[in-house]
Design an enzyme around this catalytic site. Structure first.
Site, PDB file in Angstrom:
ATOM      1  N   GLU A 133     -21.383   0.926  14.893  1.00 39.37           N
ATOM      2  CA  GLU A 133     -22.233   1.762  14.202  1.00 39.37           C
ATOM      3  C   GLU A 133     -21.118   1.344  12.461  1.00 39.37           C
ATOM      4  OE1 GLU A 133     -23.602   5.176  15.238  1.00 39.37           O
ATOM      5  OE2 GLU A 133     -23.848   4.223  17.214  1.00 39.37           O
ATOM      6  N   ASP A 178     -19.090  -0.158  22.356  1.00 41.51           N
ATOM      7  CA  ASP A 178     -19.164   0.959  22.631  1.00 41.51           C
ATOM      8  C   ASP A 178     -20.739   0.293  23.772  1.00 41.51           C
ATOM      9  OD1 ASP A 178     -20.932   2.837  23.117  1.00 41.51           O
ATOM     10  OD2 ASP A 178     -21.827   3.548  21.287  1.00 41.51           O
ATOM     11  N   ASN A 188     -21.954   1.875  26.112  1.00 41.67           N
ATOM     12  CA  ASN A 188     -23.552   2.989  26.519  1.00 41.67           C
ATOM     13  C   ASN A 188     -23.243   3.068  28.266  1.00 41.67           C
ATOM     14  OD1 ASN A 188     -24.479   4.417  24.452  1.00 41.67           O
ATOM     15  ND2 ASN A 188     -24.888   1.798  23.032  1.00 41.67           N
TER      16      ASN A 188
END
Length: 576
Positions: free
Chosen positions: A304, A460, A462
C-alpha cells in the site's frame, strides 16, 4: 530573485516560453515579480504590450495605496515617468517589428535586453529554476522534514543547496529568522517546537551554475511528538545494523496508502476512532519514516505504497545518506498505489527484478497453464481472478562478501472477505512464477549449490493462519478438500490441489494481530523464509494489546497505519 535580470525558460519539445522578472522602484513603492507564459511563435511586440499593461496596473495600484486623497493621487500621477517597455537586440530596437520569440530563442537570446521604464534587464535563458517549493502541512519534533513538493528545471536535486530558518512569528515586517540547518532535509529538534520553518533553496546544475533562490514558509508551527511511541520501544531491539555478512534484517509493512486513508469513508466508517489530523498523510509519513529508519533494516518490503509517497518521501529519505537504500516500486495496474522493495546497497547487489500482475497475465503465461486449465471453465471465477490488479514483485539479490543469493518476493493479495479461494489461487500462481524465476537464477548465475540461494516471501497476504495460504507455505500442500475453495459457492474451485517446492516458515510466527481495527483484527502479514536456508536470530516483539487499544484501535496518533510492521533477523544456515 535578482533585479535587472529577465529569466526565460523553454522546456525541450514545448512551445511555451515562461518569462519572469522582478521590477523594483522605491520612489513608486513598487516591488513585484511579473510572470508570463507565452507561445514561442508569438511576435515580440505582443509580449511587450502584455508586460506594459501589467506594469501599468501595478503602478496604478501602488499609487492609489499611497494616496489617501484623490488630489494627492493626481499630484503623484503628474510626476510618474513614461511607462516605456522596449526590447533591443544588439542595441537595435526591435519592439515594433514582427520578430518572434522563437527567432530570438534560436540565438539563445544573445545580445537581447529589455527596457522597463528606467531599468534595463539582461536576458537569462534556461537558468536552473525552482518551479514549485512547498513545505509539509505538519511538522513533528524528532522527525525529518523536507519539501512536500519540489519541482525544478534545468537543475538536479543533488546539486541544489538549501538553508533552513525558524521563527516564532510570521509578521512580515518584524519577523526575525534564525538559521537552524542546511540541506534539503532537516531533522526537527525539540527546541523547534512552536516555531514556523522557512526553507530557502538555490537551484544548481551539475556544471555548478546557480539560479535564483526560492523559498517557502510553513503554514503551521512545529508540534511536539507524542510521548514514547510504541515503535520507539521496538527500536531498542534494532539499535545497530547487523554486522555479520550472512545475516539479514527484514521488515515487511503495510503502510496504509493515503489513497484509502484520505476519504470520508475511511474517516467515518473504517477509522472513525482516529483523529482526522492523525490520518493526514503529512502526519503519518513522518512517523512512518522515523519508524522505518529506526529498524536499521537491510531489506524492507512495503505494501500500500502511494506512488507519490514512494517518489517524494521514501526514495528521498531512504536512498540518501546515511541509509543508502535502493528502492523499486511496482504499482497495482493503473492504481496509484502498489508494493515496493528497498535494499541496503552496502549489503546487496541487484541482479534482476521482475513484476507480475496476478490478473490479466494468468491466461497468457505457459507456466500457468496446468492450473489455469483447471479453473477457466468456471467463467465467473475466471473473470474475477483475471480482473484483479494484485501485483507480485520479485528481485534477486547477491549478498556482498559472500557466495549467497536472496530471492525476495513481495505482494499484497486480494482483500475481499469471500475470496479465500481467489487468494489461494493467487498464491498458487505466484509460487509457480517464483519457482520459474528461481530455476532461471540458478542457471544464469551458475549457483552450483542450491543452498546458497534462499527465498524470502513477504507481504500482506490478507489471510489468517487457519486458511490455506499458511498451510501451503509451511506444509507445501493444500488438498482439494480445503474449505478455502468454497468461500464463494458460485465460484467454488473443484478438484484442485496445490503443491510448491519451498519449505517455508513464518519468521514472526502467527501473532495475534498484524492488523488491528474496530472492524477486523487478526494476523494477515508474514515474513515467510525457506526453512532449510535460514535460521531465525530474532523476531522483534510486537506492540502489546494495551498499546494497540490505548486509543481504541489503529491507526492513531501513535500508530501511522492499521497494520503493524514485522521485523526479523535471519541468518543463512551454515552448509554442512
Amino acid at each position: 530573485m535578482e533585479t535587472n535580470k529577465l529569466y526565460i525558460r523553454n522546456l525541450e519539445n514545448t512551445d511555451d516560453i515562461n518569462i519572469k522578472f522582478r521590477y523594483v522602484n522605491k520612489e513608486l513603492n513598487v516591488d513585484r515579480d511579473f510572470s508570463f507564459c507565452r507561445k514561442k511563435y508569438e511576435p515580440v511586440f505582443k509580449l511587450l504590450t502584455r508586460i506594459q499593461n501589467n506594469v501599468e496596473k501595478e503602478i496604478d495600484k501602488c499609487v492609489n495605496k499611497r494616496s489617501k486623497r484623490r488630489s494627492t493621487a493626481e499630484q503623484i500621477s503628474k510626476t510618474l515617468p513614461e511607462i516605456k517597455i522596449e526590447i533591443y537586440q544588439d542595441e537595435c530596437n526591435i519592439s515594433s517589428n514582427e520578430t518572434t520569440l522563437a527567432e530570438l530563442l534560436q540565438n539563445n537570446f544573445s545580445g537581447v535586453k529589455l527596457l522597463v521604464i528606467d531599468q534595463i534587464f539582461d536576458i537569462v535563458l534556461n537558468q536552473p529554476w525552482v518551479d514549485l517549493l512547498q513545505l509539509p502541512k505538519c511538522m513533528l519534533a524528532g522527525c525529518l522534514i523536507y519539501p512536500n513538493k519540489f519541482q525544478i528545471q534545468f537543475a538536479a536535486p543533488e546539486h541544489c543547496s538549501g538553508m533552513w530558518f525558524k521563527s516564532t512569528q510570521l509578521e512580515a515586517i518584524s519577523t526575525k529568522w534564525e538559521k537552524c540547518g542546511e540541506g534539503l532535509t532537516y531533522q526537527v529538534a525539540q527546541e523547534d517546537v512552536g516555531h514556523y520553518m522557512k526553507l530557502a533553496v538555490t537551484p544548481r546544475n551539475k556544471e555548478g551554475i546557480s539560479g535564483p533562490m526560492a523559498e517557502d514558509i510553513s503554514k503551521c508551527v512545529v508540534q511536539a511528538l507524542p510521548d514514547e511511541l510504541p515503535f520507539q520501544i521496538r527500536h531498542q531491539h534494532t539499535v545497530n545494523l547487523l554486522s555479520e555478512p550472512s545475516s539479514i534484517r527484514v521488515v515487511t509493512y503495510n503502510i496504509l496508502a493515503d489513497l484509502y486513508a484520505d476519504s470520508d469513508y475511511s474517516r467515518q466508517t473504517l477509522f472513525p476512532y482516529c483523529p482526522p489530523q492523525s490520518l493526514q498523510i503529512d502526519y503519518r509519513k513522518q512517523l512512518l519514516i522515523r519508524e522505518l529508519t529506526g529498524y536499521n533494516a537491510d531489506l524492507i518490503c512495503l505494501q500500500e505504497v502511494d506512488q507519490k509517497i514512494f517518489d517524494v518521501d521514501l526514495k528521498n529519505v531512504l536512498e540518501m545518506p546515511p541509509h543508502n537504500f535502493y528502492g523499486m516500486m511496482a504499482p497495482k495496474g493503473i492504481c496509484s498505489e502498489g508494493v515496493s522493495v528497498f535494499f541496503r546497497r552496502s549489503r546487496f547487489d541487484l541482479l534482476s527484478s521482475h513484476v507480475l500482475h496476478l490478473g490479466k497475465n494468468i491466461p497468457s503465461l505457459s507456466i500457468f497453464e496446468p492450473l489455469w486449465n483447471k479453473i477457466k471453465a468456471n467463467e465467473q471465477l475466471a473473470e474475477r481472478i483475471c480482473n484483479r490488479s494484485t501485483t507480485l514483485q520479485i528481485c534477486l539479490l547477491k549478498v556482498k562478501e559472500t557466495d549467497k543469493y536472496v530471492l525476495v518476493a513481495n505482494t499484497h493479495l486480494y482483500f475481499h472477505p469471500d475470496a479465500d479461494h481467489i487468494r489461494l489461487l493467487q498464491i498458487g500462481f505466484a509460487l509457480t512464477y517464483i519457482e520459474h524465476i528461481h530455476k532461471e537464477a540458478v542457471k544464469e548465475h551458475n549457483i552450483t549449490d542450491p543452498k546458497n540461494i534462499g527465498l524470502i516471501f513477504c507481504g500482506d497476504f490478507n489471510s489468517v493462519p487457519e486458511c490455506g495460504i499458511y498451510k501451503l507455505m509451511t506444509e507445501q500442500f493444500v488438498d482439494k478438500h480445503s474449505i478455502d475453495w468454497s468461500s464463494n459457492l458460485e465460484e467454488a474451485v473443484v478438484d484442485v490441489e496445490l503443491a510448491q517446492p519451498f519449505k517455508m516458515f513464518s519468521a514472526c510466527g502467527t501473532p495475534k494481530f498484524t492488523n488491528f481495527t474496530t472492524l477486523f483484527s487478526g494476523c494477515l502479514d508474514y515474513i515467510f523464509c525457506q526453512q532449510d536456508r535460514f535460521e531465525l536470530l530474532q523476531c522483534v516483539p510486537l506492540p502489546t494489546d494495551e498499546q494497540l487499544t490505548a486509543h481504541t484501535a489503529i491507526p492513531s496518533m501513535y500508530f501511522p497505519s492499521d497494520h503493524i510492521a514485522l521485523i526479523a533477523d535471519l541468518k543463512f544456515n551454515a552448509i554442512s
